[in-house]
Write an enzyme that holds these catalytic residues in place. Sequence first.
Site, PDB file in Angstrom:
ATOM      1  N   TYR A   1      42.492  60.588  46.429  1.00  0.00           N
ATOM      2  CA  TYR A   1      42.291  59.552  47.430  1.00  0.00           C
ATOM      3  C   TYR A   1      43.315  58.429  47.279  1.00  0.00           C
ATOM      4  O   TYR A   1      43.532  57.899  46.192  1.00  0.00           O
ATOM      5  CB  TYR A   1      40.886  58.944  47.337  1.00  0.00           C
TER       6      TYR A   1
ATOM      7  N   HIS B   1      35.889  55.962  46.114  1.00  0.00           N
ATOM      8  CA  HIS B   1      35.603  56.601  47.405  1.00  0.00           C
ATOM      9  C   HIS B   1      34.413  57.547  47.331  1.00  0.00           C
ATOM     10  O   HIS B   1      34.418  58.641  47.904  1.00  0.00           O
ATOM     11  CB  HIS B   1      36.836  57.307  47.971  1.00  0.00           C
TER      12      HIS B   1
ATOM     13  N   GLU C   1      31.174  49.818  52.452  1.00  0.00           N
ATOM     14  CA  GLU C   1      32.103  50.188  53.525  1.00  0.00           C
ATOM     15  C   GLU C   1      31.496  51.170  54.521  1.00  0.00           C
ATOM     16  O   GLU C   1      31.781  51.114  55.716  1.00  0.00           O
ATOM     17  CB  GLU C   1      33.363  50.773  52.905  1.00  0.00           C
TER      18      GLU C   1
ATOM     19  N   HIS D   1      36.024  45.090  54.574  1.00  0.00           N
ATOM     20  CA  HIS D   1      36.899  46.252  54.790  1.00  0.00           C
ATOM     21  C   HIS D   1      37.907  45.925  55.890  1.00  0.00           C
ATOM     22  O   HIS D   1      37.541  45.469  56.963  1.00  0.00           O
ATOM     23  CB  HIS D   1      36.018  47.429  55.213  1.00  0.00           C
TER      24      HIS D   1
ATOM     25  N   ASP E   1      42.653  50.818  60.188  1.00  0.00           N
ATOM     26  CA  ASP E   1      41.686  51.129  61.231  1.00  0.00           C
ATOM     27  C   ASP E   1      40.689  49.994  61.474  1.00  0.00           C
ATOM     28  O   ASP E   1      39.571  50.224  61.934  1.00  0.00           O
ATOM     29  CB  ASP E   1      40.964  52.454  60.967  1.00  0.00           C
TER      30      ASP E   1
END
Length: 416
Positions: free
Chosen positions: A173, A222, A272, A322, A326
């Site tokens: 990741y 993650h 998140e 976050h 995106d």
Amino acid sequence: MTMLDTQPPWAARDGLRITGVRAIVTAPEATLVVVRVDTSEPGLYGLGCATFTQRATAVAATVEHLAQLVVGRHPADIEDLTRMVHLSSYWRDGPVLNNALSGLDMALWDIAGKRAGMPVYELLGGRVRAAVPIYLHASGATIGDTIDDAHKLIGQGLRHVRLQTGGPGVGTYGAPGIPGGYPDAPYPDGWDVEHYLAATPKLFAAARDALGDEVSLLHDVHSRLTVKQALVLCRSLEPYRLFFVEDPIAPEHYDRLPELRAAAAVPIAAGEQVGSVGDAARLVFAGGVDLLRLHISAIGGLTPARKLTALCELAGVRTAWHSPADVSPVGMAANLALDVSSHAFGIQEGHVYAEAVHEVFPGTLRPVNGYLTPSDAPGWGIDLDERAAAKYPPKHYGHERWSTRIRRPDGALEPP
């Protein structure tokens, strides 16, 4: 568009009304969804972030649906409008509905700031800090490459850096992996948890030696570990004094976060992937996090996020919103409004947007010496050029193409 009769009995006052709500989907870098709310006053409109990159089309369709609930209403009734939308589908929450709701919510706050002639953070009580320190991401295929990347960021003024290093397989990741890393396994491109648990402390030992003690170091797991594996990792990282370890376990097991947090000294950041205000609040109430880290459009926007920020202040928890590629520049502006107006602020994830993003979103902020300073313009201080946005059509299935390849060497799926 058919307007529904949603007027409450106390709604009548001046003639200002919402006249249109629509989604703009564009991909100048990542696929972004932004909601525009128009009003009956010429030139008065608001923008809100509704970005759920992986399901952008579904969010845009939901925005079109909820528009019928709010056209004809006064844009100042933010609490009533957002609660109405939240309750309107009977089944509540989830990232599709909440991102659509967030786009509406943030756009209404943008309008409120423009009507008042103030940046949104002044509507939240004003600044308690001049600017916001951010962290950026350093990565590389090897430990040495990652440290070299971190040196570059530190040279730009960063004092908080997230470190991620590659390894065997394509599933590492946040950093490039080595294809075919397990040639004798059923899935040669697999990601191996034992390798990860052994390699990550070596990364931070080398980083402390190379970068010194003045730089704050961060790491994102993650969500790939069991509670026991996460405890092993967190304890192994204690000597290197991390600012936080992010998402050490999957959201399905967040009820175990208090246990993990109590057993290891490293600060825990999580949230998140949370898709409801209630779940976010429980992370704080239960003592599961040191830093609450939300994609605030996934919980419904600024209105719920400011309430959670107040909860964090009372509970002694800090925030770390976050905000990678995106999150739109509008969403980043909403994060900053909370950051500069709350004593609960911990750190802000940063992103250096591509120049195409600046073209589409005039006013997009740039970090300077490791800090972001919010705009003083009324509302968010961010606009959207729809002609420029149309030059960058949305991209679909990029995340899915990556995430379906994240498997263990034995072929079993791993969280992306």
